[in-house]
Design a protein around this motif. Structure first.
Motif, PDB file in Angstrom:
ATOM      1  N   ILE A  35     -48.717 -22.972  13.250  1.00 56.21           N
ATOM      2  CA  ILE A  35     -48.358 -22.044  12.482  1.00 56.21           C
ATOM      3  C   ILE A  35     -49.167 -20.880  12.469  1.00 56.21           C
ATOM      4  N   GLU A  36     -50.538 -21.131  12.426  1.00 56.14           N
ATOM      5  CA  GLU A  36     -51.607 -19.996  12.565  1.00 56.14           C
ATOM      6  C   GLU A  36     -51.044 -19.026  13.470  1.00 56.14           C
ATOM      7  N   ALA A  84     -48.828 -13.840  15.671  1.00 50.58           N
ATOM      8  CA  ALA A  84     -47.944 -13.238  16.225  1.00 50.58           C
ATOM      9  C   ALA A  84     -46.866 -12.298  15.747  1.00 50.58           C
ATOM     10  N   LEU A  85     -46.476 -13.041  14.592  1.00 51.66           N
ATOM     11  CA  LEU A  85     -45.541 -12.207  13.741  1.00 51.66           C
ATOM     12  C   LEU A  85     -46.465 -10.694  13.291  1.00 51.66           C
ATOM     13  N   ALA A  86     -47.773 -10.895  13.015  1.00 54.02           N
ATOM     14  CA  ALA A  86     -48.231  -9.637  12.664  1.00 54.02           C
ATOM     15  C   ALA A  86     -48.429  -8.734  13.900  1.00 54.02           C
ATOM     16  N   GLU A  87     -48.325  -9.000  14.869  1.00 55.01           N
ATOM     17  CA  GLU A  87     -48.067  -8.252  16.191  1.00 55.01           C
ATOM     18  C   GLU A  87     -46.912  -7.451  16.264  1.00 55.01           C
ATOM     19  N   VAL A  88     -45.920  -8.216  15.782  1.00 58.98           N
ATOM     20  CA  VAL A  88     -44.409  -7.601  16.119  1.00 58.98           C
ATOM     21  C   VAL A  88     -43.787  -6.968  14.695  1.00 58.98           C
ATOM     22  N   LEU A  96     -53.112 -21.992   4.658  1.00 59.16           N
ATOM     23  CA  LEU A  96     -52.078 -21.158   5.267  1.00 59.16           C
ATOM     24  C   LEU A  96     -52.157 -19.840   4.571  1.00 59.16           C
ATOM     25  N   ASP A  97     -52.270 -19.856   3.310  1.00 59.59           N
ATOM     26  CA  ASP A  97     -52.531 -18.699   2.443  1.00 59.59           C
ATOM     27  C   ASP A  97     -53.540 -17.840   3.050  1.00 59.59           C
ATOM     28  N   ARG A 120     -55.268 -12.849   5.761  1.00 58.35           N
ATOM     29  CA  ARG A 120     -55.762 -12.371   7.060  1.00 58.35           C
ATOM     30  C   ARG A 120     -54.899 -11.603   7.724  1.00 58.35           C
ATOM     31  N   THR A 121     -53.792 -12.090   8.096  1.00 53.81           N
ATOM     32  CA  THR A 121     -52.808 -11.472   9.083  1.00 53.81           C
ATOM     33  C   THR A 121     -51.726 -10.252   8.419  1.00 53.81           C
TER      34      THR A 121
END
Length: 264
Positions: free
Chosen positions: A81-82, A87-91, A132-133, A138-139
């Motif tokens: 999940i991390e 990857a979500l932050a990248e897109v 995860l929080d 961070r992301t």
């Protein structure tokens, strides 16, 4: 509010073609499988640039639930999940949808005795969410905690139960995802639950009462969308449903138009 979709079997396999197809159909975002995103992040970036269709969120694509009975699987899930959040932050995606677990145990079917206490459930899920929080902070993303119905999970079934985890652990980057199908089974009233948890809801899944495409069942989407409007919800409504009918593509298009009309 904008309407997005998860993948469907009749969508093209090629990533650019898939994005083009969804955009042409009229969807405003794609909720992507997390594994697909991580393994093809450059292709996803290119498809977003080419079509202008954003990735709203990720759902699935990891092994090991945040409330897994097996510690090794839980920790593995957190690592995967991390990577999805990174990857979500990248897109430019908003965050990932996570239930406590799916299909792991239910009090409604034999043996109906959990191998772990309720206190143990709360501890495991809380430890995962706390981890995860920090990753989401961070992301610059969010974790959307999803209550499932009682037949698919035993830990978190109500929006209020998801809220309890968020408040008890003072989570800053975890919000609730409200799923109309699960809510129809669990909540006393969908609109009432949406209103009561309005300040914690960050994402929404839509399907009709039987999990098929919106408009093919009994749910009054206009009523519930009106409540969301009154409460100022401006996030995504994402199709998470099966499709039935002789022409799945036509039925899916019809369902999209139905929701667009309910929003008008």
């Amino acid at each position: 509010m904008k309407i997005g979709t998860q993948n469907q079997a009749f969508f093209p396999e090629n990533i650019l073609e898939k994005f083009t197809y969804m955009k042409k159909m009229g969807f405003e975002a794609f909720e992507i499988d997390g594994k697909l995103l991580v393994e093809h992040v450059d292709e996803v970036k290119a498809a977003i640039r080419e079509t202008g269709l954003p990735v709203s969120t990720a759902c699935g694509g990891y092994d090991g639930w945040i409330g897994d009975f097996i510690e090794e699987r839980r920790l593995n899930g957190l690592q995967e999940i991390e990577r999805i959040l990174e990857a979500l932050a990248e897109v430019g995606g908003k965050g990932i949808v996570v239930p406590a677990a799916w299909g792991m145990f239910t009090y409604r079917l034999p043996p109906m005795v959990s191998p772990r206490s309720k206190e143990g459930d709360f501890k495991a899920v809380s430890e995962s969410l706390l981890y995860l929080d920090k990753v989401a902070g961070r992301t610059g993303t969010k974790v959307y905690l999803e209550p499932l119905n009682r037949y698919q999970d035993h830990m978190i079934n109500l929006l209020a139960e998801a809220r309890h985890y968020i408040e008890s652990n003072q989570l800053q980057n975890v919000e609730i995802i409200a799923d109309f199908y699960h809510m129809n089974i669990e909540e006393d009233g969908i609109s009432e639950a949406l209103h009561e948890q309005r300040d914690k809801i960050g994402h929404i899944h839509v399907a009709d009462n039987h999990r098929y495409q919106p408009g093919s069942g009994a749910l009054d989407f206009r009523k519930h969308f009106d409540q969301l409007k009154k409460d100022g919800y401006d996030g995504y409504l994402v199709f998470e449903c099966r499709v039935r009918g002789e022409d799945p593509e036509a039925e899916y298009q019809k369902a999209l138009k139905h929701l667009q009309n309910c929003l008008a």
